[in-house]
Design an enzyme around this catalytic site. Structure first.
Site, PDB file in Angstrom:
ATOM      1  N   HIS A   1      -7.078   2.595 -13.219  1.00 11.76           N
ATOM      2  CA  HIS A   1      -6.990   2.197 -11.816  1.00 11.76           C
ATOM      3  C   HIS A   1      -7.997   1.108 -11.438  1.00 11.76           C
ATOM      4  O   HIS A   1      -8.178   0.831 -10.255  1.00 11.76           O
ATOM      5  CB  HIS A   1      -7.160   3.407 -10.885  1.00 11.76           C
ATOM      6  CG  HIS A   1      -6.205   4.526 -11.190  1.00 11.76           C
ATOM      7  ND1 HIS A   1      -4.859   4.460 -10.899  1.00 11.76           N
ATOM      8  CD2 HIS A   1      -6.401   5.737 -11.789  1.00 11.76           C
ATOM      9  CE1 HIS A   1      -4.268   5.588 -11.291  1.00 11.76           C
ATOM     10  NE2 HIS A   1      -5.178   6.362 -11.836  1.00 11.76           N
TER      11      HIS A   1
ATOM     12  N   GLU B   1       0.622  12.637  -2.745  1.00 14.34           N
ATOM     13  CA  GLU B   1       1.743  11.755  -2.468  1.00 14.34           C
ATOM     14  C   GLU B   1       2.654  11.704  -3.687  1.00 14.34           C
ATOM     15  O   GLU B   1       2.259  12.056  -4.808  1.00 14.34           O
ATOM     16  CB  GLU B   1       1.270  10.347  -2.100  1.00 14.34           C
ATOM     17  CG  GLU B   1       0.576   9.592  -3.200  1.00 14.34           C
ATOM     18  CD  GLU B   1       0.076   8.232  -2.765  1.00 14.34           C
ATOM     19  OE1 GLU B   1      -0.223   8.057  -1.570  1.00 14.34           O
ATOM     20  OE2 GLU B   1      -0.023   7.338  -3.628  1.00 14.34           O
TER      21      GLU B   1
ATOM     22  N   LYS C   1      -8.043   7.259   3.485  1.00 11.73           N
ATOM     23  CA  LYS C   1      -6.668   6.971   3.084  1.00 11.73           C
ATOM     24  C   LYS C   1      -5.668   7.741   3.945  1.00 11.73           C
ATOM     25  O   LYS C   1      -4.588   7.236   4.263  1.00 11.73           O
ATOM     26  CB  LYS C   1      -6.461   7.297   1.608  1.00 11.73           C
ATOM     27  CG  LYS C   1      -7.125   6.300   0.652  1.00 11.73           C
ATOM     28  CD  LYS C   1      -6.763   6.628  -0.776  1.00 11.73           C
ATOM     29  CE  LYS C   1      -7.234   5.545  -1.734  1.00 11.73           C
ATOM     30  NZ  LYS C   1      -8.697   5.462  -1.802  1.00 11.73           N
TER      31      LYS C   1
ATOM     32  N   ARG D   1     -12.698  -5.645   3.635  1.00 13.89           N
ATOM     33  CA  ARG D   1     -13.735  -6.544   3.130  1.00 13.89           C
ATOM     34  C   ARG D   1     -13.067  -7.691   2.406  1.00 13.89           C
ATOM     35  O   ARG D   1     -11.842  -7.708   2.242  1.00 13.89           O
ATOM     36  CB  ARG D   1     -14.645  -5.791   2.158  1.00 13.89           C
ATOM     37  CG  ARG D   1     -13.842  -5.095   1.050  1.00 13.89           C
ATOM     38  CD  ARG D   1     -14.697  -4.465  -0.001  1.00 13.89           C
ATOM     39  NE  ARG D   1     -13.981  -3.531  -0.841  1.00 13.89           N
ATOM     40  CZ  ARG D   1     -13.160  -3.849  -1.843  1.00 13.89           C
ATOM     41  NH1 ARG D   1     -12.928  -5.124  -2.112  1.00 13.89           N
ATOM     42  NH2 ARG D   1     -12.567  -2.924  -2.559  1.00 13.89           N
TER      43      ARG D   1
END
Length: 513
Positions: free
Chosen positions: A235, A200, A116, A292
């Site tokens: 999530h 973040e 990430k 993917r």
């Protein structure tokens, strides 16, 4: 085009790839563990190779064994599906080094987008907006606290190599930093073998909107619009739709251009997805790229009229994309519900057992991408997703009505499923208005899942179940089974919703007291 492709996966995605190959005139090789010896994907393929015991670490995750199976059967390419080895750059490289074709992006693109933090750096260089945050893993809690203070609370700690909500913690005050960082690092290490965590800014109440991209080996890179994936629990996506009620044509063009720029920065080829957060003011921020095919790809296929899996194969074989960006305009509305072997009434605990009876919905605009059938064994070795139920209609309102009808038709006996949960979401006023965010489901979960079954509901369910058993012994399937399956509550009694079991009672001529 290839003559033969090995499908390095199982369940519904293996069947999806096999069907795409069949339509292209390509022979297929399935792989299977001991647990999947009688699975539908094994039967549907032209050939099948046993790869080991049920645990995926001893079967589906053994890259060398999969490559050897491809060589032994004469397959020219390997399609990894999603999950398992689909985003492992070492596997894509090993496939290529073995003289085979990996049906997906180059190993280098997977590596570039696999972290990430590295993906954020690429996105920034490409001019794609990102959530304010770090581009390097955190050294310690003191550094995390300093950065969090500069952004302002709340912040989000995220595993650099993560996905699926693993290694992720929301931090709302300075005194939570140290504990949250330690927990995120521990979970990241256990899940991904890498304890790198970055920070973040936490965006309150955003939507999760992703952009499908598709690129060929001739330099063409296009986007196929957006998918709304905001209905999430911990999530994990549960319901997806395309397009999004929050995205205008102008915003779609800007988000699509940003996704294409990020993909080009990684020299991306084949199908992929850029995930964004979309805030209430229409600002969007790049999160990560999934290198993917996605679980939710069918909704894009239905509104865009493009078979993404076939184009994965065509692109891998060297074909050029025949359409331009202006040709790709969404038509109608599509919704996907993930049908899982979980018990929503009991904290979504996994459910195992044998599928004793399966009745599939049908009718206009209904698609079932499933990996189960009557007699299938559902165990704990793999992901609980059994199938995906997808509908397409002219408008979102009609698509919701169609999904509701299709869910009512669906019957799975033998294991608990998420069917009734999806019915309740389709009936919820917020969802019908499109007034959702990634926090919406968690905030409304108790209401949607509902209270445990009442004594009256258990009585009706028991009567209906007895009628089912009696008619089964007589060799006839009762109408009640297609009207309302009976999931088991924690006390062992059936725990369907009151409305569902009142419907069952009406079918059988019963009346609640």
């Amino acid at each position: 085009m290839f003559n033969k492709v090995l499908v390095a996966n199982r369940g519904e995605i293996a069947l999806r790839v096999i069907r795409a190959c069949q339509e292209l005139g390509v022979r297929t090789v399935a792989v299977y563990s001991d647990a999947d010896a009688r699975a539908p994907h094994v039967r549907e393929a032209d050939e099948a190779v046993h790869v080991g015991p049920p645990p995926s670490a001893q079967s589906y995750l053994l890259g060398d064994r999969l490559i050897e199976a491809a060589r032994r059967t004469g397959a020219e390419a390997i399609h990894p599906g999603y999950g398992f080895l689909s985003e492992r750059e070492w596997f894509a490289r090993a496939v290529r080094d073995a003289g085979l074709v990996f049906v997906g992006p180059p190993a280098e693109a997977i590596e570039a987008m696999g972290s990430k933090t590295a993906a954020r750096q690429l996105a920034i260089r490409a001019g794609t907006p990102v959530v304010p945050g770090t581009t390097e893993p955190l050294r310690d809690a003191d550094e995390a606290a300093q950065i969090a203070a500069s952004f302002g609370y709340p912040v989000l700690l995220k595993a650099a190599a993560g996905g699926g909500g693993k290694g992720m913690r929301v931090v709302r005050s300075p005194d939570e930093v140290a504990g949250a960082l330690a927990a995120a690092q521990r979970e990241a290490k256990n899940s991904f073998g890498d304890d790198a965590v970055y920070v973040e800014k936490y965006i309150e109440g955003p939507r999760h909107v992703e952009i499908q991209v598709l690129g060929d080996q001739h330099g063409n890179m296009l986007h196929l619009g957006e998918r709304e994936c905001s209905v999430q629990r911990r999530h994990q996506k549960m319901i997806e739709e395309a397009p999004s009620v929050a995205v205008t044509p102008e915003l779609r063009a800007r988000m699509g251009a940003a996704a294409v720029a990020a993909a080009r920065a990684a020299s991306y080829v084949n199908a992929g997805t850029c995930e964004f957060l979309l805030d209430r003011d229409g600002n969007f921020y790049f999160l990560e790229m999934n290198t993917r095919i996605q679980v939710e790809h069918p909704v894009t296929e239905l509104v865009m009229g493009v078979d993404l899996v076939q184009w994965q194969l065509r692109v891998a074989a060297g074909e050029r994309l025949p359409f331009a960006q202006e040709d790709l305009v969404p038509r109608g509305w599509a919704i996907e519900c993930r049908i899982t072997s979980e018990d929503p009434a009991n904290g979504f605990l996994p459910s195992t057992g044998r599928i004793q009876y399966l009745h599939l919905p049908s009718g206009p605009g209904v698609r079932w991408d499933g990996g189960i059938e009557t007699g299938s064994e559902v165990g704990l070795f793999y992901d609980p997703m059994l199938a995906k139920l997808i509908v397409h209609a002219r408008t979102r309102e009609l698509a919701i009505a169609r999904m509701h009808r299709a869910l009512l038709e669906l019957t799975v006996e033998g294991v608990e499923t998420s069917r009734d949960f999806h019915l309740r979401v389709m009936e919820h006023d917020d969802f019908r208005r499109g007034d959702i965010s990634i926090q919406w489901l968690e905030q409304n979960l108790a209401e949607i899942v509902g209270a445990p079954a009442s004594a009256e509901e258990r009585r009706i369910a028991a009567i209906a179940a007895a009628l089912v058993a009696d008619r089964d012994r007589a060799g006839r399937r009762p109408a009640v089974t297609s009207a309302a399956p009976a999931p088991a509550a924690s006390n062992g009694a059936p725990a369907a919703s009151a409305d569902a079991w009142r419907q069952a009672a009406r079918v059988e001529g019963l009346r609640p007291r």
